[in-house]
Design a protein around this motif. Sequence first.
Motif, short mmCIF file in Angstrom:
data_model
loop_
_atom_site.label_atom_id
_atom_site.label_comp_id
_atom_site.label_asym_id
_atom_site.label_seq_id
_atom_site.Cartn_x
_atom_site.Cartn_y
_atom_site.Cartn_z
N THR A 52 0.79 -1.26 0.04
CA THR A 52 0.12 -0.08 0.14
C THR A 52 0.75 1.24 -0.07
O THR A 52 1.61 1.25 0.95
CB THR A 52 -0.88 0.13 1.19
OG1 THR A 52 -1.75 -1.15 1.26
CG2 THR A 52 -1.94 1.32 1.06
N HIS A 53 0.60 2.16 -0.89
CA HIS A 53 1.43 3.27 -0.89
C HIS A 53 0.80 4.44 -0.13
O HIS A 53 -0.14 4.82 -0.34
CB HIS A 53 1.79 3.75 -2.46
CG HIS A 53 2.36 2.77 -3.40
ND1 HIS A 53 3.75 2.80 -3.36
CD2 HIS A 53 1.93 2.07 -4.27
CE1 HIS A 53 4.13 2.06 -4.09
NE2 HIS A 53 3.13 1.24 -4.71
N ARG A 54 1.59 4.82 0.86
CA ARG A 54 0.98 5.89 1.60
C ARG A 54 1.37 7.43 1.04
O ARG A 54 2.32 7.59 0.45
CB ARG A 54 1.68 5.75 3.02
CG ARG A 54 1.29 4.64 3.92
CD ARG A 54 1.89 4.55 5.30
NE ARG A 54 3.36 4.11 4.91
CZ ARG A 54 4.16 3.95 6.04
NH1 ARG A 54 3.95 4.26 7.44
NH2 ARG A 54 5.33 3.42 5.81
N ARG A 55 0.44 8.16 1.37
CA ARG A 55 0.53 9.59 1.03
C ARG A 55 1.60 9.98 1.73
O ARG A 55 1.91 9.66 2.93
CB ARG A 55 -0.67 10.45 0.91
CG ARG A 55 -1.84 9.90 0.10
CD ARG A 55 -3.29 10.58 0.27
NE ARG A 55 -2.95 12.00 -0.20
CZ ARG A 55 -2.99 12.27 -1.60
NH1 ARG A 55 -3.40 11.39 -2.57
NH2 ARG A 55 -2.98 13.53 -1.66
N ASP A 106 3.31 11.51 9.69
CA ASP A 106 2.42 11.42 10.54
C ASP A 106 2.96 10.59 11.77
O ASP A 106 3.31 9.52 11.60
CB ASP A 106 0.99 10.81 10.09
CG ASP A 106 -0.18 10.65 11.31
OD1 ASP A 106 -0.04 11.70 12.17
OD2 ASP A 106 -1.00 9.75 11.37
N SER A 146 10.05 9.85 11.74
CA SER A 146 8.76 9.45 11.20
C SER A 146 9.12 8.36 9.81
O SER A 146 10.27 8.24 9.65
CB SER A 146 8.15 10.38 10.44
OG SER A 146 8.71 10.81 9.36
N ASP A 147 8.20 7.51 9.48
CA ASP A 147 8.56 6.47 8.37
C ASP A 147 8.83 7.26 6.95
O ASP A 147 9.33 6.61 6.04
CB ASP A 147 6.99 6.14 8.11
CG ASP A 147 6.80 4.57 9.16
OD1 ASP A 147 7.60 4.43 10.11
OD2 ASP A 147 5.73 4.24 9.01
N GLN A 194 1.60 12.98 3.60
CA GLN A 194 1.08 13.40 5.11
C GLN A 194 1.15 11.94 5.92
O GLN A 194 1.46 12.10 7.38
CB GLN A 194 -0.25 14.03 4.95
CG GLN A 194 -0.44 15.04 4.24
CD GLN A 194 -0.35 15.10 2.67
OE1 GLN A 194 -0.44 13.92 2.26
NE2 GLN A 194 -0.96 16.05 2.00
N GLN A 195 0.87 10.88 5.41
CA GLN A 195 0.77 9.77 6.36
C GLN A 195 2.16 9.19 6.76
O GLN A 195 2.49 8.85 7.82
CB GLN A 195 -0.07 8.38 5.69
CG GLN A 195 -1.34 8.69 5.26
CD GLN A 195 -1.84 7.73 4.38
OE1 GLN A 195 -1.65 7.54 3.24
NE2 GLN A 195 -2.84 6.74 4.62
N LEU A 196 3.14 9.42 5.97
CA LEU A 196 4.44 9.14 6.14
C LEU A 196 5.05 9.84 7.24
O LEU A 196 5.98 9.51 8.03
CB LEU A 196 5.42 9.11 4.65
CG LEU A 196 5.19 8.27 3.89
CD1 LEU A 196 5.96 8.41 2.63
CD2 LEU A 196 5.43 6.72 4.33
#
Length: 265
Positions: A2-5, A11, A242-243, A7-9
Amino acid sequence: MTHRRIQQLFDLSGKTALVTGGSRGLGLQMAHALGEAGAKVLLSSRKAADLEEAAAELKAAGIDAQWLAADAANPQDIARLAEHANKQLGQIDILVNNAGATWGAPAEDHPLEAWDKVMNLNIRGYFLLSQHVAKHGMIARQSGSIINLASIAGLGGNPPEMQTIAYNTSKGAVLNFTRALATEWGHYGIRVNAICPGFFPSKMTLGTLKAMGGGDAVAAKAPLKRLGDDEDLKGITLLFASDAGKHITGQHLAVDGGVSVLSGG
C-alpha cells in the motif's frame, strides 16, 4: 504494498517521544515538531520549573506533553528517566538525545573537571540513555528512532577565539557514536541519526557568538546570511523520527545556513 501519501509518512499519531534537554531552545523546538505531528511527548532536563513552563507551552499548542526532571549526566537519573518514560508513555518510539553542555577555555588550560562534565553529558549520557531505551523496549519491538544532537563543531575545528575543545571533541564523538550504533542496531529495526545544528541564538551559544563578534557578524559569514530560528530543526527532526525517513540510518545533516560547506565539514 500500500502506497502511503506523504502526510501519512510524516504522521506520528500513536507514537511516543522522549526529549532530553527539552525545556527550552532546540530541544523544545524539536518537541514541538514531534508533538505537532501527533506524538505524545515527555520532556526532561534538570530544572523542574523550566520543564513545567515548557510542558504548558506544548499543551497550549494542543500537544500531549509530560515532564520529568533528571540529570542526563547521572547514570542513576538516566535509569530512572527511562523507567518513568516507559511507564508513563507505555513505550518509547522516538528518543531525542539533546541534553548538552559546553565550556570555553584555552586547550592548554582547560580544567579536567570541565572536560569530564562536557563529556559525561554530551556523549556518555547519550550512550546510557540509548542503551536503556533499546534494552527495555525498542529491541523487543524491533523498531525505534534515535536522534542524536551533534553540532557543526563536531565536523572540524573552530576559529581560535571559540576555545571549546571539549565541546568539539564530544560532538565529533556523537557523530561516530551515531554511525556505530546505527550499524550495530540496524538489524533490530532501530534507526540512529544525528542533527548538526549551526549557530542558533540560545543561552548556551551566547558566549560563543559574543566571542565571534556577535550574532550579526556570525550571520554575515553564512551563505544564507542568518542564524537558525525556532523553526529550522522541525523538518529534519520529523524526517528522522517518522516513516518518511524509514530507510535513513547512520547519517548526519548540518542545519547551519551553509556554514559547514564553507569550512569543508
